[in-house]
Design a protein around this motif. Structure first.
Motif, PDB file in Angstrom:
ATOM      1  N   PRO A 269       0.827  -1.211   0.000  1.00  0.00           N
ATOM      2  CA  PRO A 269       0.000   0.000   0.000  1.00  0.00           C
ATOM      3  C   PRO A 269       0.859   1.258   0.000  1.00  0.00           C
ATOM      4  O   PRO A 269       1.852   1.339   0.712  1.00  0.00           O
ATOM      5  CB  PRO A 269      -0.799  -0.129   1.314  1.00  0.00           C
ATOM      6  CG  PRO A 269      -0.804  -1.588   1.610  1.00  0.00           C
ATOM      7  CD  PRO A 269       0.513  -2.115   1.114  1.00  0.00           C
TER       8      PRO A 269
ATOM      9  N   ASP B  48     -10.670   4.630  -6.637  1.00  0.00           N
ATOM     10  CA  ASP B  48     -10.405   3.429  -7.446  1.00  0.00           C
ATOM     11  C   ASP B  48     -11.633   2.530  -7.461  1.00  0.00           C
ATOM     12  O   ASP B  48     -12.008   1.969  -8.500  1.00  0.00           O
ATOM     13  CB  ASP B  48      -9.219   2.655  -6.867  1.00  0.00           C
ATOM     14  CG  ASP B  48      -7.893   3.123  -7.435  1.00  0.00           C
ATOM     15  OD1 ASP B  48      -7.893   4.068  -8.252  1.00  0.00           O
ATOM     16  OD2 ASP B  48      -6.851   2.562  -7.063  1.00  0.00           O
ATOM     17  N   TYR B  49     -12.251   2.380  -6.291  1.00  0.00           N
ATOM     18  CA  TYR B  49     -13.477   1.576  -6.211  1.00  0.00           C
ATOM     19  C   TYR B  49     -14.574   2.164  -7.097  1.00  0.00           C
ATOM     20  O   TYR B  49     -15.263   1.437  -7.828  1.00  0.00           O
ATOM     21  CB  TYR B  49     -13.960   1.494  -4.755  1.00  0.00           C
ATOM     22  CG  TYR B  49     -15.430   1.182  -4.649  1.00  0.00           C
ATOM     23  CD1 TYR B  49     -15.904  -0.107  -4.815  1.00  0.00           C
ATOM     24  CD2 TYR B  49     -16.359   2.210  -4.422  1.00  0.00           C
ATOM     25  CE1 TYR B  49     -17.264  -0.388  -4.747  1.00  0.00           C
ATOM     26  CE2 TYR B  49     -17.712   1.937  -4.358  1.00  0.00           C
ATOM     27  CZ  TYR B  49     -18.162   0.637  -4.518  1.00  0.00           C
ATOM     28  OH  TYR B  49     -19.505   0.371  -4.475  1.00  0.00           O
TER      29      TYR B  49
ATOM     30  N   GLN C 186      -8.017  -5.369   1.789  1.00  0.00           N
ATOM     31  CA  GLN C 186      -7.420  -4.510   2.818  1.00  0.00           C
ATOM     32  C   GLN C 186      -8.325  -4.402   4.038  1.00  0.00           C
ATOM     33  O   GLN C 186      -7.879  -4.061   5.124  1.00  0.00           O
ATOM     34  CB  GLN C 186      -7.149  -3.112   2.245  1.00  0.00           C
ATOM     35  CG  GLN C 186      -6.252  -3.092   1.015  1.00  0.00           C
ATOM     36  CD  GLN C 186      -4.945  -3.823   1.229  1.00  0.00           C
ATOM     37  OE1 GLN C 186      -4.265  -3.649   2.228  1.00  0.00           O
ATOM     38  NE2 GLN C 186      -4.598  -4.674   0.261  1.00  0.00           N
TER      39      GLN C 186
ATOM     40  N   LYS D  27      -8.239  -6.186  -9.369  1.00  0.00           N
ATOM     41  CA  LYS D  27      -8.183  -4.846  -8.786  1.00  0.00           C
ATOM     42  C   LYS D  27      -9.178  -4.725  -7.631  1.00  0.00           C
ATOM     43  O   LYS D  27      -8.861  -4.146  -6.585  1.00  0.00           O
ATOM     44  CB  LYS D  27      -8.490  -3.799  -9.853  1.00  0.00           C
ATOM     45  CG  LYS D  27      -7.388  -3.589 -10.876  1.00  0.00           C
ATOM     46  CD  LYS D  27      -7.785  -2.537 -11.914  1.00  0.00           C
ATOM     47  CE  LYS D  27      -6.689  -2.329 -12.945  1.00  0.00           C
ATOM     48  NZ  LYS D  27      -7.105  -1.344 -13.974  1.00  0.00           N
TER      49      LYS D  27
ATOM     50  N   TYR E  22      -3.289   9.531  -3.902  1.00  0.00           N
ATOM     51  CA  TYR E  22      -4.004   8.276  -4.135  1.00  0.00           C
ATOM     52  C   TYR E  22      -5.186   8.159  -3.171  1.00  0.00           C
ATOM     53  O   TYR E  22      -5.049   8.370  -1.965  1.00  0.00           O
ATOM     54  CB  TYR E  22      -3.081   7.077  -3.931  1.00  0.00           C
ATOM     55  CG  TYR E  22      -3.820   5.761  -4.008  1.00  0.00           C
ATOM     56  CD1 TYR E  22      -4.276   5.278  -5.238  1.00  0.00           C
ATOM     57  CD2 TYR E  22      -4.094   5.031  -2.860  1.00  0.00           C
ATOM     58  CE1 TYR E  22      -4.979   4.087  -5.309  1.00  0.00           C
ATOM     59  CE2 TYR E  22      -4.794   3.831  -2.922  1.00  0.00           C
ATOM     60  CZ  TYR E  22      -5.226   3.364  -4.163  1.00  0.00           C
ATOM     61  OH  TYR E  22      -5.936   2.188  -4.230  1.00  0.00           O
TER      62      TYR E  22
ATOM     63  N   TYR F 150      -6.819   6.289   2.573  1.00  0.00           N
ATOM     64  CA  TYR F 150      -7.420   4.955   2.563  1.00  0.00           C
ATOM     65  C   TYR F 150      -8.708   4.946   3.376  1.00  0.00           C
ATOM     66  O   TYR F 150      -8.742   5.423   4.510  1.00  0.00           O
ATOM     67  CB  TYR F 150      -6.444   3.926   3.149  1.00  0.00           C
ATOM     68  CG  TYR F 150      -5.234   3.681   2.287  1.00  0.00           C
ATOM     69  CD1 TYR F 150      -5.305   2.836   1.187  1.00  0.00           C
ATOM     70  CD2 TYR F 150      -4.025   4.315   2.562  1.00  0.00           C
ATOM     71  CE1 TYR F 150      -4.204   2.622   0.382  1.00  0.00           C
ATOM     72  CE2 TYR F 150      -2.916   4.101   1.755  1.00  0.00           C
ATOM     73  CZ  TYR F 150      -3.010   3.251   0.667  1.00  0.00           C
ATOM     74  OH  TYR F 150      -1.925   3.041  -0.129  1.00  0.00           O
TER      75      TYR F 150
ATOM     76  N   LEU G 276      -8.389  -4.124  -3.515  1.00  0.00           N
ATOM     77  CA  LEU G 276      -9.013  -3.111  -2.658  1.00  0.00           C
ATOM     78  C   LEU G 276      -9.697  -3.749  -1.459  1.00  0.00           C
ATOM     79  O   LEU G 276      -9.471  -3.362  -0.311  1.00  0.00           O
ATOM     80  CB  LEU G 276     -10.039  -2.305  -3.469  1.00  0.00           C
ATOM     81  CG  LEU G 276      -9.512  -1.249  -4.436  1.00  0.00           C
ATOM     82  CD1 LEU G 276     -10.658  -0.720  -5.288  1.00  0.00           C
ATOM     83  CD2 LEU G 276      -8.867  -0.099  -3.688  1.00  0.00           C
TER      84      LEU G 276
ATOM     85  N   ASP H 179      -8.118   5.271  -2.380  1.00  0.00           N
ATOM     86  CA  ASP H 179      -8.612   3.940  -2.739  1.00  0.00           C
ATOM     87  C   ASP H 179     -10.106   3.942  -3.057  1.00  0.00           C
ATOM     88  O   ASP H 179     -10.574   3.179  -3.911  1.00  0.00           O
ATOM     89  CB  ASP H 179      -8.274   2.925  -1.638  1.00  0.00           C
ATOM     90  CG  ASP H 179      -8.928   3.233  -0.303  1.00  0.00           C
ATOM     91  OD1 ASP H 179      -9.514   4.331  -0.133  1.00  0.00           O
ATOM     92  OD2 ASP H 179      -8.836   2.387   0.619  1.00  0.00           O
TER      93      ASP H 179
END
Length: 477
Positions: free
Chosen positions: A238, A347-348, A372, A365, A342, A245, A369, A344
């Motif tokens: 990470p 990204d989701y 974590q 991917k 970044y 996050y 995610l 997360d």
């Protein structure tokens, strides 16, 4: 103190006892670092790991083991003072993150001391950290292969701000112990039983061998897709610089890698999360912020509180990189330069925007995610429940749908276990995840683990609902 114990004695018995008359003790690993060690002897490696007292975080390699069959095994330390201390163990076939229990830490000393025992038995690793025992299956060690040991930390030093090494390894001892205590009678019986087993179960063993080859090929394909390669010895790590996050809890890292999560007061944290999750929805109005954060204030008082706290939030976010908190459109939004920072959750959102995921790349991917941890599991706001439910439902439905159509549990048990773990993080009592886990362990031949998974599930089910789970172990399989 780190102790590495590899026991491949013919009797298969594990022992920490050594016979001094048959012991060779060295202060390197071994004196000739180019020599392969064959695991027909019991091997013990112990050393001390010490961090500088002022060290707040450390992530780096400790030990690397390479075989003459181009296999590799690595041990990383992930240390964040007061938050997370874990060891990461990975090979071509497996990756595990092991939490270092508080009992293994020595707060009165200048650094971190870890006592760890690790041994190989029938291709299983058991790692003991303090009083906690971890079992890692399918790590891939082969008693017939040769191995080299190297401390990667000595070659890739991480320096503290004062220029000294952040981590030091000392008191290295490498012990080889031969086993000459077994009687000839034992060997006669051992060879006799082995021959009988081969004659009786030869056909079954051949079938299992072919199945393991398929599973190994599938694991290698999966590994290449998530960029774990032998040459680079890479592993997903990470990002801990300019990162936000929300999966696995709320964590924020600034431009130099400092964890600044604790600088967010409860009010600033909620304000930040409101802006972060509402920005993709065109922002949040001042009226809605007042309703959620300052419902007991007058309009003017709420306005003043909002201005003060947004000012504080801007100061904190300035340590992250390029960003802007604005109300230009009539709603408050948080603009982040995603090339620098970044997130997360974003990204989701990119994956969720595709709807039903059908490619292996997208599924991996999503797994990266979700494994974590569940979305903001450590945060509870009434307004947040909608987002938690949406994220959880999407991950469960997407992974379950993909598994049913595109995953062969018999040839891809490792992938099935990863999917089961991610679903369970979203829903601890998900029956489909239990079924996946039981069948995947069955495909790997680990029937005892399949049974233990079922028993653990039924116990948690009873504790949650006050009644027995309606399906038997046979029904699940």
């Amino acid at each position: 103190m780190f102790i590495l114990l590899l026991d491949v004695s013919p009797a298969g018995r594990l022992s920490a006892q050594t016979d001094n008359s048959n012991t060779e003790k060295n202060d390197t690993i071994p004196p000739d670092k180019n020599r392969y060690i064959y695991l027909k002897k019991r091997l013990q490696l112990d050393f001390d790991i010490t961090l500088q007292p002022q060290q707040q975080t450390y992530f780096g390699p400790l030990l690397q083991i390479n075989s003459n069959e181009n296999e590799y095994y690595n041990l990383f330390l992930d240390y964040r003072k007061g938050e997370l201390q874990q060891l990461i163990v990975y090979s071509r076939q497996n990756l595990r993150k092991l939490t270092i229990p508080p009992s293994a830490l020595n707060p009165g000393q200048a650094g971190l001391k870890v006592k760890l025992t690790l041994f190989q038995q029938q291709k299983e690793f058991t790692i003991q950290i303090g009083d906690t025992l971890y079992t890692i299956s399918n790590l891939g060690f082969d008693p017939k292969a040769g191995y080299k040991f190297a401390f990667v930390a000595d070659k890739e030093k991480v320096l503290a701000p004062d220029g000294k090494p952040a981590l030091q390894i000392s008191n290295i001892h490498f012990i080889e112990t031969t086993n000459t205590q077994l009687s000839k009678t034992f060997w006669y019986w051992f060879i006799f039983i082995l021959i009988v087993d081969l004659l009786v179960f030869g056909g079954v063993q051949l079938r299992k061998k072919l199945l393991r080859r398929k599973q190994s090929a599938s694991a290698s394909q999966l590994e290449s897709e998530i960029t774990i390669t032998n040459n680079e010895s890479s592993v997903y790590v990470p990002q801990t610089v300019n990162a936000i996050y929300l999966f696995g809890g709320f964590h924020i890292y600034d431009t130099v890698g400092n964890n600044i999560t604790k600088k967010f007061t409860p009010l600033l944290k909620e304000l930040f999360l409101l802006l972060l999750v509402h920005t993709p929805e065109k922002g949040i109005t001042s009226e809605r912020l007042k309703e959620l954060l300052w419902f007991d204030k007058t309009e003017q008082s709420a306005k003043n509180n909002r201005a003060v706290n947004i000012g504080k939030l801007r100061s904190l976010l300035d340590t992250l990189g390029e960003n802007e908190v604005s109300n230009k459109t009539g709603s408050w939004i948080l603009n982040l330069n995603l090339e620098q920072i970044y997130v997360d959750y974003y990204d989701y959102l990119s994956l969720a925007a595709k709807g039903k995921l059908t490619t292996r790349e997208d599924i991996l991917k999503l797994l990266q995610l979700s494994k974590q941890g569940s979305f903001l599991y450590d945060t509870d706001y009434e307004w947040l429940d909608r987002y938690k439910s949406t994220v959880s439902d999407y991950i469960i439905d997407t992974l379950a749908s993909y598994t049913e159509t595109s995953v062969n549990i018999q040839t891809e048990p490792d992938l099935a276990l990863q999917i089961a773990d991610s679903i369970s993080l979203c829903d601890q009592l998900n029956e489909y995840a239990l079924q996946l886990r039981v069948n995947a362990y069955g495909a790997l031949g680990k029937h005892s683990l399949a049974k233990k998974s079922y028993e653990k599930f039924t116990k948690e089910y009873f504790n949650a609902y006050g009644e027995k789970f309606s399906k038997s172990f046979t029904d699940i399989r």
